[in-house]
Design a protein around this motif. Structure first.
Motif, PDB file in Angstrom:
ATOM      1  N   VAL A  81       0.837  -1.200   0.000  1.00  0.00           N
ATOM      2  CA  VAL A  81       0.000   0.000   0.000  1.00  0.00           C
ATOM      3  C   VAL A  81       0.876   1.255   0.000  1.00  0.00           C
ATOM      4  O   VAL A  81       1.838   1.360   0.769  1.00  0.00           O
ATOM      5  N   VAL A  82       0.526   2.207  -0.852  1.00  0.00           N
ATOM      6  CA  VAL A  82       1.192   3.508  -0.863  1.00  0.00           C
ATOM      7  C   VAL A  82       0.766   4.282   0.385  1.00  0.00           C
ATOM      8  O   VAL A  82      -0.417   4.309   0.737  1.00  0.00           O
ATOM      9  N   HIS A  83       1.705   4.936   1.050  1.00  0.00           N
ATOM     10  CA  HIS A  83       1.417   5.706   2.257  1.00  0.00           C
ATOM     11  C   HIS A  83       0.456   6.858   1.953  1.00  0.00           C
ATOM     12  O   HIS A  83       0.698   7.649   1.021  1.00  0.00           O
ATOM     13  N   GLY A  84      -0.599   6.976   2.759  1.00  0.00           N
ATOM     14  CA  GLY A  84      -1.500   8.112   2.603  1.00  0.00           C
ATOM     15  C   GLY A  84      -0.801   9.447   2.767  1.00  0.00           C
ATOM     16  O   GLY A  84      -1.008  10.370   1.956  1.00  0.00           O
ATOM     17  N   PRO A  85       0.061   9.627   3.810  1.00  0.00           N
ATOM     18  CA  PRO A  85       0.768  10.898   3.947  1.00  0.00           C
ATOM     19  C   PRO A  85       1.682  11.220   2.771  1.00  0.00           C
ATOM     20  O   PRO A  85       1.890  12.399   2.455  1.00  0.00           O
ATOM     21  N   LEU A  86       2.232  10.203   2.115  1.00  0.00           N
ATOM     22  CA  LEU A  86       3.049  10.458   0.930  1.00  0.00           C
ATOM     23  C   LEU A  86       2.195  11.050  -0.174  1.00  0.00           C
ATOM     24  O   LEU A  86       2.573  12.048  -0.817  1.00  0.00           O
ATOM     25  N   THR A  87       1.028  10.458  -0.418  1.00  0.00           N
ATOM     26  CA  THR A  87       0.122  11.000  -1.431  1.00  0.00           C
ATOM     27  C   THR A  87      -0.299  12.418  -1.069  1.00  0.00           C
ATOM     28  O   THR A  87      -0.341  13.314  -1.928  1.00  0.00           O
ATOM     29  N   ALA A  88      -0.592  12.658   0.222  1.00  0.00           N
ATOM     30  CA  ALA A  88      -0.987  13.995   0.664  1.00  0.00           C
ATOM     31  C   ALA A  88       0.154  14.995   0.514  1.00  0.00           C
ATOM     32  O   ALA A  88      -0.063  16.169   0.181  1.00  0.00           O
ATOM     33  N   THR A  89       1.386  14.561   0.742  1.00  0.00           N
ATOM     34  CA  THR A  89       2.542  15.438   0.541  1.00  0.00           C
ATOM     35  C   THR A  89       2.694  15.799  -0.929  1.00  0.00           C
ATOM     36  O   THR A  89       2.962  16.966  -1.281  1.00  0.00           O
ATOM     37  N   LEU A  90       2.524  14.829  -1.801  1.00  0.00           N
ATOM     38  CA  LEU A  90       2.610  15.094  -3.237  1.00  0.00           C
ATOM     39  C   LEU A  90       1.521  16.068  -3.684  1.00  0.00           C
ATOM     40  O   LEU A  90       1.773  16.967  -4.500  1.00  0.00           O
ATOM     41  N   LEU A  91       0.319  15.913  -3.151  1.00  0.00           N
ATOM     42  CA  LEU A  91      -0.761  16.836  -3.490  1.00  0.00           C
ATOM     43  C   LEU A  91      -0.455  18.254  -3.017  1.00  0.00           C
ATOM     44  O   LEU A  91      -0.720  19.234  -3.721  1.00  0.00           O
ATOM     45  N   GLN A  92       0.123  18.379  -1.821  1.00  0.00           N
ATOM     46  CA  GLN A  92       0.477  19.706  -1.328  1.00  0.00           C
ATOM     47  C   GLN A  92       1.566  20.344  -2.188  1.00  0.00           C
ATOM     48  O   GLN A  92       1.554  21.556  -2.443  1.00  0.00           O
ATOM     49  N   GLY A  93       2.508  19.530  -2.638  1.00  0.00           N
ATOM     50  CA  GLY A  93       3.530  20.052  -3.540  1.00  0.00           C
ATOM     51  C   GLY A  93       2.938  20.531  -4.847  1.00  0.00           C
ATOM     52  O   GLY A  93       3.350  21.573  -5.394  1.00  0.00           O
ATOM     53  N   LEU A  94       1.957  19.795  -5.357  1.00  0.00           N
ATOM     54  CA  LEU A  94       1.285  20.209  -6.591  1.00  0.00           C
ATOM     55  C   LEU A  94       0.533  21.512  -6.374  1.00  0.00           C
ATOM     56  O   LEU A  94       0.565  22.413  -7.221  1.00  0.00           O
ATOM     57  N   ALA A  95      -0.119  21.650  -5.226  1.00  0.00           N
ATOM     58  CA  ALA A  95      -0.848  22.890  -4.916  1.00  0.00           C
ATOM     59  C   ALA A  95       0.100  24.074  -4.820  1.00  0.00           C
ATOM     60  O   ALA A  95      -0.177  25.160  -5.340  1.00  0.00           O
ATOM     61  N   ALA A  96       1.245  23.869  -4.150  1.00  0.00           N
ATOM     62  CA  ALA A  96       2.203  24.957  -3.968  1.00  0.00           C
ATOM     63  C   ALA A  96       2.800  25.406  -5.291  1.00  0.00           C
ATOM     64  O   ALA A  96       3.126  26.595  -5.462  1.00  0.00           O
ATOM     65  N   SER A  97       2.943  24.478  -6.244  1.00  0.00           N
ATOM     66  CA  SER A  97       3.534  24.835  -7.537  1.00  0.00           C
ATOM     67  C   SER A  97       2.502  25.347  -8.541  1.00  0.00           C
ATOM     68  O   SER A  97       2.877  25.854  -9.606  1.00  0.00           O
TER      69      SER A  97
END
Length: 301
Positions: free
Chosen positions: A225-241
């Motif tokens: 299973v992919v870590h939920g916090p990892l996916t959430a971190t990637l989404l936050q990076g996408l939002a910031a960019s």
């Protein structure tokens, strides 16, 4: 890594309620404090994991979501449960439902955490709620975190942790459709190395992320299973960019469906037409189903 922590409890001390009594009220108000340096080496390691060309150096602002590298308990091996997490009890209540996961959360970024500086985190259990649904018994624990530097509040966060009954092997939630409008999209290919490195960086021993036999036979997943916090971190990076020159000030997320190793997924966003800097965000899996839903607020400054 040096973490200094202490735990306190309000009200009378209890070992917990028997399963089914649904009374964990004595644990509400329990607090924990910890202090840790936002180490440049750890930040550089996460930047390498995410394939950044340059890591935020000493004195730079820590990117959103990267604070999850820190304040993670480094418990002794003998104090781990069979799932690889710390045994029940301690700060969190000893709920005996076998499956536990980080279901979602809400974050407010007041000021940046600074790489190389010392930060403190105060955690408090603010809500415990038990439910029964189609998937069996569920208990939700909400923890509020406040991260500060030099007495200034930097990050406020509420985390939703869910304890649940086991699912039959191979049984997964039905897929939901993702929004049709997409303004920005990024493909992610989660291989075993990515999952291993994130587990190591966050000191996350949960076996569903690296022990395939355990994930299949004990927790009923089809793969790691992919870590939920990892996916959430990637989404936050996408939002910031998404809007250069502005910063992420609010972010919320909720896991809907697991993502699995070696199955590509996409993180995506669409601007809300009625709100300046508001984004609807999500992760969709290889079959096009909603895996995580999120929202973000970008502002000047």
């Amino acid at each position: 890594m040096e973490v200094r922590a202490s735990v306190s409890s309000s009200g009378s001390e209890r070992s917990g309620s028997p399963e089914g009594a649904d009374d964990w009220s004595s644990w509400i108000g329990r607090t924990e404090t910890a202090t840790e340096t936002i180490a440049t080496e750890r930040v550089a390691a996460l930047a390498a994991m995410l394939d950044w060309d340059e890591a935020p150096g000493k004195g730079a602002a820590l990117p959103p979501g990267w604070h999850w590298l820190f304040f993670n308990p480094a418990v002794r091996r003998r104090e781990l449960g069979t799932d690889g997490h710390p045994k029940r009890g301690g700060f969190l209540p000893p709920i005996t439902l076998p499956r536990r996961m980080w279901a979602g959360g809400r974050l407010t970024y007041h000021a940046p955490l600074i790489v190389g500086a010392e930060a403190s985190r105060r955690s408090e259990i603010v809500k415990i709620e038990s439910k029964s649904g189609k998937s069996g018994s569920l208990t939700f624990v909400t923890v509020r975190h406040a991260l500060s530097m030099d007495g200034q509040l930097c990050v406020e966060e509420q985390q939703d942790i869910v304890y649940r009954s086991p699912s039959p092997p191979g049984r997964l939630a039905a897929g939901e459709a993702t929004p049709t409008r997409v303004d920005v999209s990024q493909e992610i290919n989660p291989d075993t190395t990515l999952l291993f490195r994130y587990s190591a960086l966050t000191f996350n021993g949960h076996r569903i992320h690296y022990d395939q036999t355990y994930a299949l036979e004990q927790e009923g997943y089809p793969d790691l299973v992919v870590h939920g916090p990892l996916t959430a971190t990637l989404l936050q990076g996408l939002a910031a960019s998404a809007q250069p020159g502005r910063r992420l000030v609010k972010f919320s997320f909720c896991g809907v469906k697991p993502l699995f190793v070696d199955r590509r997924f996409w993180i995506e966003a669409a601007a809300k037409p009625e709100g300046d800097g508001e984004l609807t965000m999500w992760a969709r899996d290889q079959e096009g189903h909603l895996a995580m839903q999120a929202s973000a607020q970008i502002a000047d400054g």
